[in-house]
Design a protein around this motif. Structure first.
Motif, mmCIF file in Angstrom:
data_model
loop_
_atom_site.group_PDB
_atom_site.id
_atom_site.type_symbol
_atom_site.label_atom_id
_atom_site.label_comp_id
_atom_site.label_asym_id
_atom_site.label_seq_id
_atom_site.Cartn_x
_atom_site.Cartn_y
_atom_site.Cartn_z
ATOM 1 N N PHE A 279 0.844 -1.195 0.000
ATOM 2 C CA PHE A 279 0.000 0.000 0.000
ATOM 3 C C PHE A 279 0.878 1.244 0.000
ATOM 4 N N VAL A 280 0.479 2.243 -0.751
ATOM 5 C CA VAL A 280 1.075 3.574 -0.657
ATOM 6 C C VAL A 280 -0.038 4.499 -0.160
ATOM 7 N N SER A 281 0.199 5.120 0.985
ATOM 8 C CA SER A 281 -0.872 5.890 1.627
ATOM 9 C C SER A 281 -0.388 7.246 2.097
ATOM 10 N N VAL A 282 -1.305 8.184 2.174
ATOM 11 C CA VAL A 282 -1.063 9.451 2.851
ATOM 12 C C VAL A 282 -1.744 9.330 4.208
ATOM 13 N N GLU B 218 7.465 -5.794 -7.475
ATOM 14 C CA GLU B 218 7.391 -7.177 -7.936
ATOM 15 C C GLU B 218 7.083 -8.104 -6.758
ATOM 16 N N GLY B 219 6.146 -9.012 -6.975
ATOM 17 C CA GLY B 219 5.771 -9.962 -5.936
ATOM 18 C C GLY B 219 4.651 -9.482 -5.040
ATOM 19 N N PHE B 220 4.167 -8.255 -5.260
ATOM 20 C CA PHE B 220 3.090 -7.697 -4.436
ATOM 21 C C PHE B 220 1.969 -7.185 -5.333
ATOM 22 N N VAL B 221 0.745 -7.336 -4.847
ATOM 23 C CA VAL B 221 -0.410 -6.721 -5.493
ATOM 24 C C VAL B 221 -0.645 -5.377 -4.816
ATOM 25 N N ARG B 222 -0.695 -4.294 -5.585
ATOM 26 C CA ARG B 222 -0.895 -2.952 -5.025
ATOM 27 C C ARG B 222 -2.365 -2.784 -4.650
ATOM 28 N N SER C 138 -11.080 0.228 5.864
ATOM 29 C CA SER C 138 -11.678 0.151 4.529
ATOM 30 C C SER C 138 -10.559 -0.163 3.555
ATOM 31 N N ILE C 139 -10.596 -1.349 2.938
ATOM 32 C CA ILE C 139 -9.506 -1.777 2.060
ATOM 33 C C ILE C 139 -10.071 -2.432 0.804
ATOM 34 N N ASP C 140 -9.487 -2.079 -0.315
ATOM 35 C CA ASP C 140 -9.719 -2.797 -1.565
ATOM 36 C C ASP C 140 -8.476 -3.637 -1.809
ATOM 37 N N LEU C 141 -8.584 -4.952 -1.578
ATOM 38 C CA LEU C 141 -7.424 -5.840 -1.684
ATOM 39 C C LEU C 141 -7.039 -6.152 -3.124
ATOM 40 N N LYS C 142 -7.892 -5.794 -4.064
ATOM 41 C CA LYS C 142 -7.661 -6.075 -5.486
ATOM 42 C C LYS C 142 -7.589 -7.596 -5.704
ATOM 43 N N GLY C 143 -7.458 -7.979 -6.956
ATOM 44 C CA GLY C 143 -7.382 -9.396 -7.270
ATOM 45 C C GLY C 143 -8.753 -10.062 -7.217
#
Length: 283
Positions: free
Chosen positions: A184-187, A213-217, A244-249
């Motif tokens: 995750f990249v967060s403010v 690489e190796g991680f889903v953003r 509140s998270i959107d894990l994607k995938g």
């Protein structure tokens, strides 16, 4: 209705404050006086949320000596937006359903919000004073991976003023690799007003941290933690965590819901263990 001092401060332009040092200091003093008055008043759950929302404006950041660039201001505004949205969600008591109740009193609730999806709310009490909890979650943020197995690393990419940071977080895969590694990249925005602390955040873009690489953003937000002394017991802290998270995938919602609610319960227990060890080591 905002106090008259706040109306006056809001009417003063940022440019004028920069160019007039004396006036800026007067405004800062006036704001401090208003915050002190409000902090001394007793308030119920809805009142403290309203007070924090009113007092967490961009004006405080703009009064700092160092002017911010346009990009830095955009991050500050994102942090403020995360805080305001999070408190708005927590302020609405309707529609929450119980997901998990633990024997120690910890409770996880959830609700579905249009345009956001399902959000989760942890209610827990930590047997340590607020300063200790705040220090661990904010001042020692980058050491979270030392005591939380679900986190590989938290790194501060940039600090902006006193309240705002950009972070990169690597989350480990869940047991059985049900959910693979995420990052995750967060403010993040930390506000401390009187006896209430709010740590808010949301996903953001940061050019120096592309997908790894190796991680889903995945994406956070809006999310926040609210810390308050437990009523009648200042040596304990009430923790409210909005997640509140959107894990994607491609993940079934039932699995996501189970993983996120368990993540909150596990976090509370590990935080308690961490604080207990820290206190013991300091004795």
């Amino acid at each position: 209705m905002l106090p008259a001092t706040f109306k006056l401060c809001a009417a003063i332009s940022y440019q004028h404050l920069r160019n007039t040092t004396g006036l800026r200091r007067q405004a800062a003093v006036a704001i401090g006086q208003e915050l002190s008055k409000l902090a001394c008043r007793r308030a119920g759950p809805s009142a403290w949320i309203s007070q924090v929302r009113r007092r967490s404006s961009l004006l405080g950041s703009r009064l700092e000596e160092k002017p911010f660039s346009e990009v830095e201001m955009s991050y500050i505004k994102q942090g403020e937006e995360a805080l305001q949205k999070s408190l708005s969600i927590l302020g609405d008591q309707d529609g929450w359903r119980t997901e998990t109740v633990v024997g120690n009193g910890d409770k996880v609730l959830s609700k579905v919000l249009p345009g956001v999806g399902r959000v989760f709310r942890l209610e827990a009490v930590v047997d340590q004073p607020l300063d200790a909890v705040y220090g661990e979650l904010v001042e020692n943020m980058e050491r979270m991976g030392d005591w939380n197995p679900s986190i590989q690393e938290v790194k501060i990419l940039q600090k902006i003023g006193k309240d705002t940071v950009i972070t990169h977080e690597k989350a480990a895969a869940t047991p059985g690799n049900i959910v693979g590694p995420r990052d995750f990249v967060s403010v993040r925005c930390a506000k401390r007003r009187g006896s209430t602390c709010v740590l808010a955040g949301m996903a953001t873009k940061y050019g120096a941290m592309p997908e790894q690489e190796g991680f889903v953003r995945a994406e956070n937000g809006p999310t926040c933690m609210v810390l308050r002394p437990l009523a009648g017991s200042p040596s304990q802290t009430r923790l409210t965590w909005l997640l509140s998270i959107d894990l994607k995938g491609w993940l079934p919602k039932t699995i996501i819901n189970q993983v996120l609610s368990q993540t909150q319960v596990d976090f509370a227990n590990r935080l308690r263990e961490r604080l207990a060890r820290t206190v013991a080591a300091g004795c």
